[in-house]
Motif scaffolding. Structure first.
Motif, PDB file in Angstrom:
ATOM      1  N   LEU A   1       0.856  -1.175   0.000  1.00 41.41           N
ATOM      2  CA  LEU A   1       0.000   0.000   0.000  1.00 41.41           C
ATOM      3  C   LEU A   1       0.896   1.230   0.000  1.00 41.41           C
ATOM      4  O   LEU A   1       1.647   1.454   0.955  1.00 41.41           O
ATOM      5  N   LEU A   2       0.827   2.009  -1.073  1.00 44.87           N
ATOM      6  CA  LEU A   2       1.575   3.263  -1.158  1.00 44.87           C
ATOM      7  C   LEU A   2       0.632   4.392  -0.785  1.00 44.87           C
ATOM      8  O   LEU A   2      -0.419   4.552  -1.401  1.00 44.87           O
ATOM      9  N   LYS A   3       0.998   5.136   0.243  1.00 48.80           N
ATOM     10  CA  LYS A   3       0.224   6.296   0.676  1.00 48.80           C
ATOM     11  C   LYS A   3       1.041   7.546   0.378  1.00 48.80           C
ATOM     12  O   LYS A   3       2.227   7.610   0.697  1.00 48.80           O
ATOM     13  N   ILE A   4       0.381   8.521  -0.229  1.00 45.78           N
ATOM     14  CA  ILE A   4       1.021   9.806  -0.515  1.00 45.78           C
ATOM     15  C   ILE A   4       0.168  10.890   0.134  1.00 45.78           C
ATOM     16  O   ILE A   4      -1.046  10.928  -0.072  1.00 45.78           O
ATOM     17  N   GLU A   5       0.805  11.761   0.914  1.00 50.81           N
ATOM     18  CA  GLU A   5       0.102  12.844   1.591  1.00 50.81           C
ATOM     19  C   GLU A   5       0.811  14.162   1.328  1.00 50.81           C
ATOM     20  O   GLU A   5       2.038  14.213   1.268  1.00 50.81           O
ATOM     21  N   LEU A   6       0.009  15.210   1.187  1.00 48.72           N
ATOM     22  CA  LEU A   6       0.525  16.568   1.031  1.00 48.72           C
ATOM     23  C   LEU A   6      -0.186  17.464   2.032  1.00 48.72           C
ATOM     24  O   LEU A   6      -1.405  17.354   2.193  1.00 48.72           O
TER      25      LEU A   6
ATOM     26  N   ILE B   1      -2.046  22.782  -3.154  1.00 49.66           N
ATOM     27  CA  ILE B   1      -1.992  21.333  -3.320  1.00 49.66           C
ATOM     28  C   ILE B   1      -3.002  20.793  -4.326  1.00 49.66           C
ATOM     29  O   ILE B   1      -2.992  19.607  -4.629  1.00 49.66           O
ATOM     30  N   GLU B   2      -3.843  21.651  -4.861  1.00 51.86           N
ATOM     31  CA  GLU B   2      -4.857  21.199  -5.812  1.00 51.86           C
ATOM     32  C   GLU B   2      -4.260  20.519  -7.052  1.00 51.86           C
ATOM     33  O   GLU B   2      -4.758  19.468  -7.474  1.00 51.86           O
ATOM     34  N   PRO B   3      -3.194  21.036  -7.669  1.00 54.34           N
ATOM     35  CA  PRO B   3      -2.617  20.330  -8.831  1.00 54.34           C
ATOM     36  C   PRO B   3      -2.144  18.910  -8.485  1.00 54.34           C
ATOM     37  O   PRO B   3      -2.303  17.987  -9.283  1.00 54.34           O
ATOM     38  N   CYS B   4      -1.601  18.732  -7.301  1.00 51.17           N
ATOM     39  CA  CYS B   4      -1.142  17.399  -6.891  1.00 51.17           C
ATOM     40  C   CYS B   4      -2.323  16.482  -6.595  1.00 51.17           C
ATOM     41  O   CYS B   4      -2.251  15.278  -6.826  1.00 51.17           O
TER      42      CYS B   4
ATOM     43  N   SER C   1      -7.347   7.923  -5.312  1.00 51.57           N
ATOM     44  CA  SER C   1      -8.557   8.363  -4.591  1.00 51.57           C
ATOM     45  C   SER C   1      -8.211   9.321  -3.453  1.00 51.57           C
ATOM     46  O   SER C   1      -8.453   9.031  -2.276  1.00 51.57           O
ATOM     47  N   PRO C   2      -7.669  10.498  -3.767  1.00 49.57           N
ATOM     48  CA  PRO C   2      -7.236  11.419  -2.718  1.00 49.57           C
ATOM     49  C   PRO C   2      -8.408  12.002  -1.929  1.00 49.57           C
ATOM     50  O   PRO C   2      -9.443  12.339  -2.487  1.00 49.57           O
ATOM     51  N   LEU C   3      -8.209  12.098  -0.624  1.00 47.72           N
ATOM     52  CA  LEU C   3      -9.193  12.692   0.267  1.00 47.72           C
ATOM     53  C   LEU C   3      -8.636  13.984   0.831  1.00 47.72           C
ATOM     54  O   LEU C   3      -7.465  14.053   1.212  1.00 47.72           O
ATOM     55  N   LEU C   4      -9.477  14.994   0.902  1.00 42.74           N
ATOM     56  CA  LEU C   4      -9.092  16.296   1.434  1.00 42.74           C
ATOM     57  C   LEU C   4      -9.589  16.414   2.866  1.00 42.74           C
ATOM     58  O   LEU C   4     -10.731  16.063   3.163  1.00 42.74           O
ATOM     59  N   SER C   5      -8.734  16.904   3.745  1.00 39.12           N
ATOM     60  CA  SER C   5      -9.161  17.192   5.108  1.00 39.12           C
ATOM     61  C   SER C   5      -8.579  18.522   5.555  1.00 39.12           C
ATOM     62  O   SER C   5      -7.531  18.946   5.073  1.00 39.12           O
ATOM     63  N   LYS C   6      -9.306  19.179   6.447  1.00 38.99           N
ATOM     64  CA  LYS C   6      -8.818  20.392   7.102  1.00 38.99           C
ATOM     65  C   LYS C   6      -8.290  19.939   8.442  1.00 38.99           C
ATOM     66  O   LYS C   6      -8.942  19.161   9.142  1.00 38.99           O
ATOM     67  N   THR C   7      -7.123  20.433   8.821  1.00 39.75           N
ATOM     68  CA  THR C   7      -6.465  19.921  10.017  1.00 39.75           C
ATOM     69  C   THR C   7      -5.942  21.065  10.876  1.00 39.75           C
ATOM     70  O   THR C   7      -5.469  22.073  10.360  1.00 39.75           O
ATOM     71  N   ALA C   8      -6.014  20.879  12.158  1.00 38.15           N
ATOM     72  CA  ALA C   8      -5.360  21.726  13.149  1.00 38.15           C
ATOM     73  C   ALA C   8      -5.142  20.844  14.369  1.00 38.15           C
ATOM     74  O   ALA C   8      -5.918  19.919  14.617  1.00 38.15           O
ATOM     75  N   SER C   9      -4.071  21.088  15.081  1.00 42.63           N
ATOM     76  CA  SER C   9      -3.785  20.291  16.274  1.00 42.63           C
ATOM     77  C   SER C   9      -3.035  21.150  17.274  1.00 42.63           C
ATOM     78  O   SER C   9      -2.651  22.278  16.972  1.00 42.63           O
ATOM     79  N   SER C  10      -2.789  20.599  18.447  1.00 44.53           N
ATOM     80  CA  SER C  10      -2.049  21.350  19.452  1.00 44.53           C
ATOM     81  C   SER C  10      -0.620  21.631  18.991  1.00 44.53           C
ATOM     82  O   SER C  10      -0.053  22.662  19.320  1.00 44.53           O
ATOM     83  N   SER C  11      -0.044  20.729  18.201  1.00 37.94           N
ATOM     84  CA  SER C  11       1.320  20.949  17.718  1.00 37.94           C
ATOM     85  C   SER C  11       1.364  21.855  16.490  1.00 37.94           C
ATOM     86  O   SER C  11       2.385  22.465  16.207  1.00 37.94           O
ATOM     87  N   ALA C  12       0.248  21.937  15.753  1.00 39.23           N
ATOM     88  CA  ALA C  12       0.144  22.810  14.578  1.00 39.23           C
ATOM     89  C   ALA C  12      -1.234  23.468  14.605  1.00 39.23           C
ATOM     90  O   ALA C  12      -2.145  23.051  13.900  1.00 39.23           O
ATOM     91  N   PRO C  13      -1.421  24.500  15.453  1.00 41.13           N
ATOM     92  CA  PRO C  13      -2.753  25.058  15.676  1.00 41.13           C
ATOM     93  C   PRO C  13      -3.352  25.839  14.504  1.00 41.13           C
ATOM     94  O   PRO C  13      -4.565  26.035  14.473  1.00 41.13           O
TER      95      PRO C  13
ATOM     96  N   LYS D   1      -4.846  18.966   4.101  1.00 41.28           N
ATOM     97  CA  LYS D   1      -4.111  17.727   3.845  1.00 41.28           C
ATOM     98  C   LYS D   1      -4.851  16.951   2.765  1.00 41.28           C
ATOM     99  O   LYS D   1      -6.074  16.797   2.824  1.00 41.28           O
ATOM    100  N   ILE D   2      -4.094  16.485   1.794  1.00 43.14           N
ATOM    101  CA  ILE D   2      -4.627  15.589   0.774  1.00 43.14           C
ATOM    102  C   ILE D   2      -3.885  14.276   0.935  1.00 43.14           C
ATOM    103  O   ILE D   2      -2.649  14.248   0.948  1.00 43.14           O
ATOM    104  N   ALA D   3      -4.639  13.195   1.089  1.00 40.77           N
ATOM    105  CA  ALA D   3      -4.040  11.880   1.278  1.00 40.77           C
ATOM    106  C   ALA D   3      -4.690  10.895   0.320  1.00 40.77           C
ATOM    107  O   ALA D   3      -5.906  10.861   0.189  1.00 40.77           O
ATOM    108  N   GLY D   4      -3.855  10.144  -0.359  1.00 41.10           N
ATOM    109  CA  GLY D   4      -4.344   9.110  -1.267  1.00 41.10           C
ATOM    110  C   GLY D   4      -3.519   7.855  -1.112  1.00 41.10           C
ATOM    111  O   GLY D   4      -2.359   7.898  -0.704  1.00 41.10           O
ATOM    112  N   ALA D   5      -4.127   6.717  -1.419  1.00 44.59           N
ATOM    113  CA  ALA D   5      -3.430   5.434  -1.303  1.00 44.59           C
ATOM    114  C   ALA D   5      -3.797   4.545  -2.479  1.00 44.59           C
ATOM    115  O   ALA D   5      -4.889   4.648  -3.036  1.00 44.59           O
TER     116      ALA D   5
END
Length: 129
Positions: free
Chosen positions: A43-48, A56-59, A69-81, A86-90
Protein backbone atom coordinates in the motif's frame (compact mmCIF):
# COMPACT_ATOMS: atom_id res chain seq x y z
CA UNK A 1 -0.32 -10.31 11.53
CA UNK A 2 3.11 -8.77 11.14
CA UNK A 3 3.37 -5.40 9.48
CA UNK A 4 6.47 -3.97 7.93
CA UNK A 5 6.34 -0.22 7.45
CA UNK A 6 8.82 1.89 5.56
CA UNK A 7 8.54 5.56 4.83
CA UNK A 8 10.34 8.63 3.64
CA UNK A 9 9.73 12.32 4.11
CA UNK A 10 10.50 14.49 1.12
CA UNK A 11 10.51 18.22 1.70
CA UNK A 12 12.41 19.57 -1.30
CA UNK A 13 14.12 18.64 -4.55
CA UNK A 14 17.65 18.76 -3.02
CA UNK A 15 16.58 16.32 -0.33
CA UNK A 16 15.12 14.05 -3.03
CA UNK A 17 18.47 14.03 -4.82
CA UNK A 18 20.11 12.77 -1.63
CA UNK A 19 17.39 10.17 -0.97
CA UNK A 20 17.70 7.38 -3.50
CA UNK A 21 14.88 5.25 -2.09
CA UNK A 22 11.77 4.97 -4.24
CA UNK A 23 8.56 3.07 -3.40
CA UNK A 24 9.39 0.03 -5.54
CA UNK A 25 12.64 -0.40 -3.56
CA UNK A 26 10.50 -1.06 -0.49
CA UNK A 27 8.03 -3.39 -2.22
CA UNK A 28 10.16 -6.50 -1.96
CA UNK A 29 8.94 -9.69 -0.29
CA UNK A 30 10.82 -10.99 2.71
CA UNK A 31 12.11 -14.46 1.68
CA UNK A 32 11.64 -15.93 5.18
CA UNK A 33 7.95 -14.96 5.14
CA UNK A 34 7.43 -16.25 1.60
CA UNK A 35 8.80 -19.64 2.66
CA UNK A 36 6.22 -19.68 5.48
CA UNK A 37 3.44 -19.22 2.92
CA UNK A 38 2.79 -15.49 3.16
CA UNK A 39 2.26 -13.25 0.17
CA UNK A 40 2.37 -9.48 0.38
CA UNK A 41 0.33 -6.66 -1.07
CA UNK A 42 1.85 -3.20 -0.88
CA UNK A 43 0.00 0.00 0.00
CA UNK A 44 1.57 3.26 -1.16
CA UNK A 45 0.22 6.30 0.68
CA UNK A 46 1.02 9.81 -0.51
CA UNK A 47 0.10 12.84 1.59
CA UNK A 48 0.52 16.57 1.03
CA UNK A 49 -0.02 19.28 3.63
CA UNK A 50 -0.21 23.03 3.08
CA UNK A 51 -1.71 26.12 4.63
CA UNK A 52 -3.25 26.98 1.25
CA UNK A 53 -5.66 24.63 -0.50
CA UNK A 54 -4.79 26.05 -3.93
CA UNK A 55 -1.14 25.04 -3.37
CA UNK A 56 -1.99 21.33 -3.32
CA UNK A 57 -4.86 21.20 -5.81
CA UNK A 58 -2.62 20.33 -8.83
CA UNK A 59 -1.14 17.40 -6.89
CA UNK A 60 -4.64 16.23 -5.88
CA UNK A 61 -5.51 16.02 -9.57
CA UNK A 62 -2.38 13.98 -10.30
CA UNK A 63 -3.20 11.54 -7.51
CA UNK A 64 -6.78 11.19 -8.77
CA UNK A 65 -5.60 10.56 -12.35
CA UNK A 66 -3.28 7.81 -11.10
CA UNK A 67 -5.96 5.98 -9.09
CA UNK A 68 -5.04 7.10 -5.56
CA UNK A 69 -8.56 8.36 -4.59
CA UNK A 70 -7.24 11.42 -2.72
CA UNK A 71 -9.19 12.69 0.27
CA UNK A 72 -9.09 16.30 1.43
CA UNK A 73 -9.16 17.19 5.11
CA UNK A 74 -8.82 20.39 7.10
CA UNK A 75 -6.46 19.92 10.02
CA UNK A 76 -5.36 21.73 13.15
CA UNK A 77 -3.79 20.29 16.27
CA UNK A 78 -2.05 21.35 19.45
CA UNK A 79 1.32 20.95 17.72
CA UNK A 80 0.14 22.81 14.58
CA UNK A 81 -2.75 25.06 15.68
CA UNK A 82 -3.10 26.97 12.39
CA UNK A 83 -5.64 25.58 9.98
CA UNK A 84 -3.97 23.68 7.16
CA UNK A 85 -5.09 21.31 4.44
CA UNK A 86 -4.11 17.73 3.84
CA UNK A 87 -4.63 15.59 0.77
CA UNK A 88 -4.04 11.88 1.28
CA UNK A 89 -4.34 9.11 -1.27
CA UNK A 90 -3.43 5.43 -1.30
CA UNK A 91 -3.08 2.72 -3.92
CA UNK A 92 -2.49 -1.00 -3.47
CA UNK A 93 0.05 -2.98 -5.48
CA UNK A 94 0.48 -6.75 -5.57
CA UNK A 95 4.21 -6.55 -6.22
CA UNK A 96 6.99 -4.03 -6.74
CA UNK A 97 5.74 -1.75 -9.45
CA UNK A 98 7.41 1.12 -11.29
CA UNK A 99 3.96 2.75 -11.53
CA UNK A 100 4.36 3.55 -7.83
CA UNK A 101 7.65 5.31 -8.56
CA UNK A 102 6.11 7.16 -11.51
CA UNK A 103 3.17 8.37 -9.40
CA UNK A 104 5.49 9.74 -6.73
CA UNK A 105 7.72 11.33 -9.36
CA UNK A 106 4.70 13.01 -11.01
CA UNK A 107 3.66 14.55 -7.69
CA UNK A 108 7.22 15.69 -7.00
CA UNK A 109 7.54 17.10 -10.52
CA UNK A 110 4.36 19.16 -10.00
CA UNK A 111 6.32 20.91 -7.22
CA UNK A 112 3.27 21.78 -5.15
CA UNK A 113 4.42 24.10 -2.33
CA UNK A 114 3.55 21.66 0.41
CA UNK A 115 5.05 19.06 2.70
CA UNK A 116 5.05 15.74 0.86
CA UNK A 117 5.12 12.47 2.79
CA UNK A 118 4.94 8.96 1.36
CA UNK A 119 4.78 5.59 3.03
CA UNK A 120 4.86 1.99 1.83
CA UNK A 121 3.12 -0.59 4.04
CA UNK A 122 3.08 -4.33 3.61
CA UNK A 123 -0.20 -6.19 3.90
CA UNK A 124 0.46 -9.88 4.55
CA UNK A 125 -2.02 -12.53 3.51
CA UNK A 126 -1.83 -16.32 3.25
CA UNK A 127 -0.99 -17.52 -0.23
CA UNK A 128 -3.77 -19.27 -2.15
CA UNK A 129 -3.07 -22.98 -2.35
Amino acid sequence: MLRHIASALLLSAPLMAAAATVPSDLMRPVPEQAVQGYAVNWLLKIELESEQLKDIEPCRKILAERGFSPLLSKTASSSAPLLHFKIAGAKQYEQADEDADAALAAVQHAACPATLTWTVESRHRPQAR
